[in-house]
Design a protein around this motif. Sequence first.
Motif, PDB file in Angstrom:
ATOM      1  N   TYR A   1       0.838  -1.200   0.000  1.00 23.11           N
ATOM      2  CA  TYR A   1       0.000   0.000   0.000  1.00 23.11           C
ATOM      3  C   TYR A   1       0.868   1.244   0.000  1.00 23.11           C
TER       4      TYR A   1
ATOM      5  N   ARG B   1      -0.702   4.354   0.273  1.00 22.85           N
ATOM      6  CA  ARG B   1      -1.517   5.345   0.968  1.00 22.85           C
ATOM      7  C   ARG B   1      -1.893   4.780   2.332  1.00 22.85           C
TER       8      ARG B   1
ATOM      9  N   VAL C   1      -6.985   3.384   1.555  1.00 22.37           N
ATOM     10  CA  VAL C   1      -7.096   2.158   0.759  1.00 22.37           C
ATOM     11  C   VAL C   1      -8.474   1.532   0.969  1.00 22.37           C
TER      12      VAL C   1
ATOM     13  N   HIS D   1     -11.583   2.097  -1.177  1.00 27.56           N
ATOM     14  CA  HIS D   1     -11.639   1.499  -2.506  1.00 27.56           C
ATOM     15  C   HIS D   1     -11.606  -0.026  -2.484  1.00 27.56           C
TER      16      HIS D   1
ATOM     17  N   TYR E   1      -6.707  -0.689  -7.287  1.00 27.70           N
ATOM     18  CA  TYR E   1      -5.594  -0.295  -6.416  1.00 27.70           C
ATOM     19  C   TYR E   1      -4.414   0.224  -7.238  1.00 27.70           C
TER      20      TYR E   1
ATOM     21  N   LEU F   1      -2.860   3.327  -5.361  1.00 30.88           N
ATOM     22  CA  LEU F   1      -2.972   2.974  -3.944  1.00 30.88           C
ATOM     23  C   LEU F   1      -1.961   1.921  -3.530  1.00 30.88           C
TER      24      LEU F   1
END
Length: 95
Positions: free
Chosen positions: A8, A10, A15, A18, A68, A73
């Motif tokens: 990830y 962010r 995350v 989404h 993602y 992300l």
Amino acid sequence: MFLAHLHYQRPFDVVQLHVEAHRSYLETLYASGKLIVSGPKMDKSGGIILFATTDRQEVEAIISKDPYYTLDLATYEVIEFNPVKYDAKFADLYL
């Protein structure tokens, strides 16, 4: 065989905004037989996807459409490996 290790980029709460779009996309891949297993890491820093294909270009095309990825992300570390040992019940999973 390919495994993607998602990292990830962010905060986890961003995350999570989404996650439904990501999981919905993955469902289409399960329905088409392209995935074996997927899920988040317990430390909430990313996730894992195990693909049911031996074609790296196909894996990269799949990743390129993941929300993602498209929303920046997560980054994807794609690992190719040779599953020389496995439980017999998994023998038909593109080994």
